[in-house]
Design a protein around this motif. Structure first.
Motif, PDB file in Angstrom:
ATOM      1  N   UNK A   3     -32.175  41.072  45.163  1.00 14.96           N
ATOM      2  CA  UNK A   3     -31.826  40.425  43.894  1.00 14.96           C
ATOM      3  C   UNK A   3     -30.453  39.757  43.960  1.00 14.96           C
ATOM      4  N   UNK A   4     -30.368  38.560  43.444  1.00  9.62           N
ATOM      5  CA  UNK A   4     -29.088  37.867  43.382  1.00  9.62           C
ATOM      6  C   UNK A   4     -28.109  38.623  42.488  1.00  9.62           C
ATOM      7  N   UNK A   5     -28.629  39.339  41.502  1.00  4.01           N
ATOM      8  CA  UNK A   5     -27.777  40.100  40.591  1.00  4.01           C
ATOM      9  C   UNK A   5     -26.983  41.186  41.310  1.00  4.01           C
ATOM     10  N   UNK A  41     -31.513  27.039  58.528  1.00  2.00           N
ATOM     11  CA  UNK A  41     -32.839  26.631  58.066  1.00  2.00           C
ATOM     12  C   UNK A  41     -33.800  27.807  57.952  1.00  2.00           C
ATOM     13  N   UNK A  42     -33.727  28.785  58.874  1.00  2.00           N
ATOM     14  CA  UNK A  42     -34.659  29.914  58.792  1.00  2.00           C
ATOM     15  C   UNK A  42     -34.418  30.737  57.531  1.00  2.00           C
ATOM     16  N   UNK A  43     -33.150  30.833  57.117  1.00  2.00           N
ATOM     17  CA  UNK A  43     -32.845  31.552  55.877  1.00  2.00           C
ATOM     18  C   UNK A  43     -33.391  30.782  54.683  1.00  2.00           C
ATOM     19  N   UNK A  44     -33.202  29.470  54.682  1.00  2.00           N
ATOM     20  CA  UNK A  44     -33.712  28.650  53.582  1.00  2.00           C
ATOM     21  C   UNK A  44     -35.225  28.763  53.464  1.00  2.00           C
ATOM     22  N   UNK A  45     -35.927  28.730  54.599  1.00  2.00           N
ATOM     23  CA  UNK A  45     -37.382  28.848  54.571  1.00  2.00           C
ATOM     24  C   UNK A  45     -37.832  30.198  54.037  1.00  2.00           C
ATOM     25  N   UNK A  46     -37.156  31.265  54.467  1.00  2.00           N
ATOM     26  CA  UNK A  46     -37.524  32.596  53.991  1.00  2.00           C
ATOM     27  C   UNK A  46     -37.265  32.733  52.494  1.00  2.00           C
ATOM     28  N   UNK A  47     -36.143  32.185  52.040  1.00  2.00           N
ATOM     29  CA  UNK A  47     -35.844  32.244  50.603  1.00  2.00           C
ATOM     30  C   UNK A  47     -36.825  31.403  49.805  1.00  2.00           C
ATOM     31  N   UNK A  48     -37.187  30.220  50.334  1.00  2.00           N
ATOM     32  CA  UNK A  48     -38.183  29.404  49.632  1.00  2.00           C
ATOM     33  C   UNK A  48     -39.486  30.180  49.469  1.00  2.00           C
ATOM     34  N   UNK A  49     -39.944  30.812  50.542  1.00  2.00           N
ATOM     35  CA  UNK A  49     -41.173  31.603  50.461  1.00  2.00           C
ATOM     36  C   UNK A  49     -41.057  32.694  49.412  1.00  2.00           C
ATOM     37  N   UNK A  50     -39.951  33.434  49.445  1.00  2.00           N
ATOM     38  CA  UNK A  50     -39.786  34.556  48.531  1.00  2.00           C
ATOM     39  C   UNK A  50     -39.661  34.088  47.079  1.00  2.00           C
ATOM     40  N   UNK A  75     -23.188  31.740  35.478  1.00  2.00           N
ATOM     41  CA  UNK A  75     -23.554  32.995  34.810  1.00  2.00           C
ATOM     42  C   UNK A  75     -24.785  32.793  33.937  1.00  2.00           C
ATOM     43  N   UNK A  76     -24.797  31.721  33.161  1.00  2.00           N
ATOM     44  CA  UNK A  76     -25.951  31.453  32.300  1.00  2.00           C
ATOM     45  C   UNK A  76     -27.185  31.113  33.122  1.00  2.00           C
ATOM     46  N   UNK A  77     -27.009  30.401  34.226  1.00  2.00           N
ATOM     47  CA  UNK A  77     -28.147  29.962  35.050  1.00  2.00           C
ATOM     48  C   UNK A  77     -28.858  31.144  35.704  1.00  2.00           C
ATOM     49  N   UNK A  78     -28.086  32.053  36.277  1.00  2.00           N
ATOM     50  CA  UNK A  78     -28.729  33.170  36.980  1.00  2.00           C
ATOM     51  C   UNK A  78     -29.245  34.228  36.004  1.00  2.00           C
ATOM     52  N   UNK A  79     -28.739  34.216  34.754  1.00  2.00           N
ATOM     53  CA  UNK A  79     -29.222  35.149  33.736  1.00  2.00           C
ATOM     54  C   UNK A  79     -30.279  34.537  32.833  1.00  2.00           C
ATOM     55  N   UNK A 124     -35.686  33.957  38.291  1.00  2.00           N
ATOM     56  CA  UNK A 124     -35.489  34.963  39.331  1.00  2.00           C
ATOM     57  C   UNK A 124     -34.520  34.408  40.370  1.00  2.00           C
ATOM     58  N   UNK A 125     -33.460  35.169  40.643  1.00  2.00           N
ATOM     59  CA  UNK A 125     -32.510  34.805  41.678  1.00  2.00           C
ATOM     60  C   UNK A 125     -32.600  35.774  42.842  1.00  2.00           C
ATOM     61  N   UNK A 126     -32.597  35.241  44.054  1.00  2.00           N
ATOM     62  CA  UNK A 126     -32.668  36.056  45.257  1.00  2.00           C
ATOM     63  C   UNK A 126     -31.563  35.653  46.222  1.00  2.00           C
ATOM     64  N   UNK A 127     -31.115  36.605  47.016  1.00  2.00           N
ATOM     65  CA  UNK A 127     -30.072  36.348  48.007  1.00  2.00           C
ATOM     66  C   UNK A 127     -30.468  36.940  49.348  1.00  2.00           C
TER      67      UNK A 127
END
Length: 281
Positions: A142-144, A210-219, A168-172, A177-180
């Motif tokens: 979770x990004x939170x 790029x591999x991190x971006x792809x994994x985050x896009x999938x998730x 703050x408003x965007x992720x709340x 859903x925010x992921x990190x």
């Protein structure tokens, strides 16, 4: 026509969000409150006899940078000087700042005449949410759970000014859903997906590789119901982002141009796989 300008209150933000929806821009269901948080004085409307005829956002990110967006005149009222009056009011509000915008193709010549220069092209891609993975990557959480100050510091690498209230408003945002992605004790990528009038948008999507971006896009896309539309706004200078779009089987649906009046501010565009918002940068 007795035309007047005024600043929009937070509870009136649905007015400009609806105007954006009528233009086919597919705003997020809860964008209004987050937008307003960026700069409560930054949203202007032109009205006559109590009817809103046009709008513009002129959001100030401090003394050095601002962003123009949501520049719309109701179709029946175009060609009567309303857009020009709104433009002048918005730009006056951002006087002395470098100003950015994401211009649709039909308006780019107008912006050039107003002193804006092309920095890069953006492409909106569309795909389809897939069923959730059985075993999620343990590096994604979770990004939170990320320290907010660390998130703001990372955002400053890809955005030319602080925007803590907006973030703050965007992720709340409701239903978002925010992921990190974290590795070796630090965040190396993050993103947010939110529901829109049609489907879902991922933005921002920021990653060191790029591999991190792809994994985050999938998730992130798996947070949407399987089969629903998912949109990603890609800055074309990031070739890794374009490769991600092709790898994911996404299709081009819309284009804009990032333009600046004044020296284009530095940002790590190679880390931006998805722009936060065409309206606010």
């Amino acid at each position: 026509m007795n035309l007047t300008h005024r600043t929009l209150r937070r509870d009136e933000m649905p007015v400009v969000i609806e105007m954006a929806a009528r233009e086919g821009w597919n705003p997020g269901l809860h964008d209004g409150d987050a937008f307003h948080s960026a700069d409560p004085q930054g949203f202007l409307v032109a009205e006559s006899a109590g009817r809103v005829l046009g709008c513009i956002s002129a959001v100030s990110y401090g003394a050095a940078f601002g962003f123009i967006g949501l520049f719309i005149v109701a179709p029946d009222w175009r060609g009567q000087g309303i857009g020009r009056s709104l433009w002048d009011a918005g730009m006056a509000r951002l006087s002395g700042r470098v100003v950015g915008l994401d211009g649709v193709p039909a308006q780019q010549d107008y912006y050039r005449r107003k002193g804006f220069e092309l920095a890069w092209q953006n492409v909106r891609f569309s795909g389809t949410a897939q069923p959730r993975a059985a075993v999620p990557d343990t590096r994604i959480g979770p990004l939170a759970a990320i320290d907010f100050a660390s998130l703001c510091a990372d955002d400053r690498r890809v955005f030319p000014a602080p925007r803590e209230a907006f973030l703050r408003a965007w992720i709340d945002m409701p239903d978002a859903c925010g992921l990190a992605w974290t590795e070796q004790g630090r965040m190396a990528g993050w993103g947010v997906i939110r529901p829109c009038r049609e489907g879902y948008k991922i933005g921002p999507l920021v990653a060191d590789r790029a591999d991190i971006a792809n994994a985050l896009y999938d998730a992130l896309s798996q947070q949407a119901p399987a089969g629903s539309a998912v949109f990603l706004d890609v800055p074309m200078p990031n070739t890794g982002a374009l490769e991600l779009a092709h790898r994911q089987g996404l299709q081009r649906v819309f284009e804009t141009a990032r333009m600046y009046r004044g020296a284009a501010p530095a940002c790590a565009i190679e880390r931006v796989y998805g722009i936060t918002s065409f309206e606010l940068g």
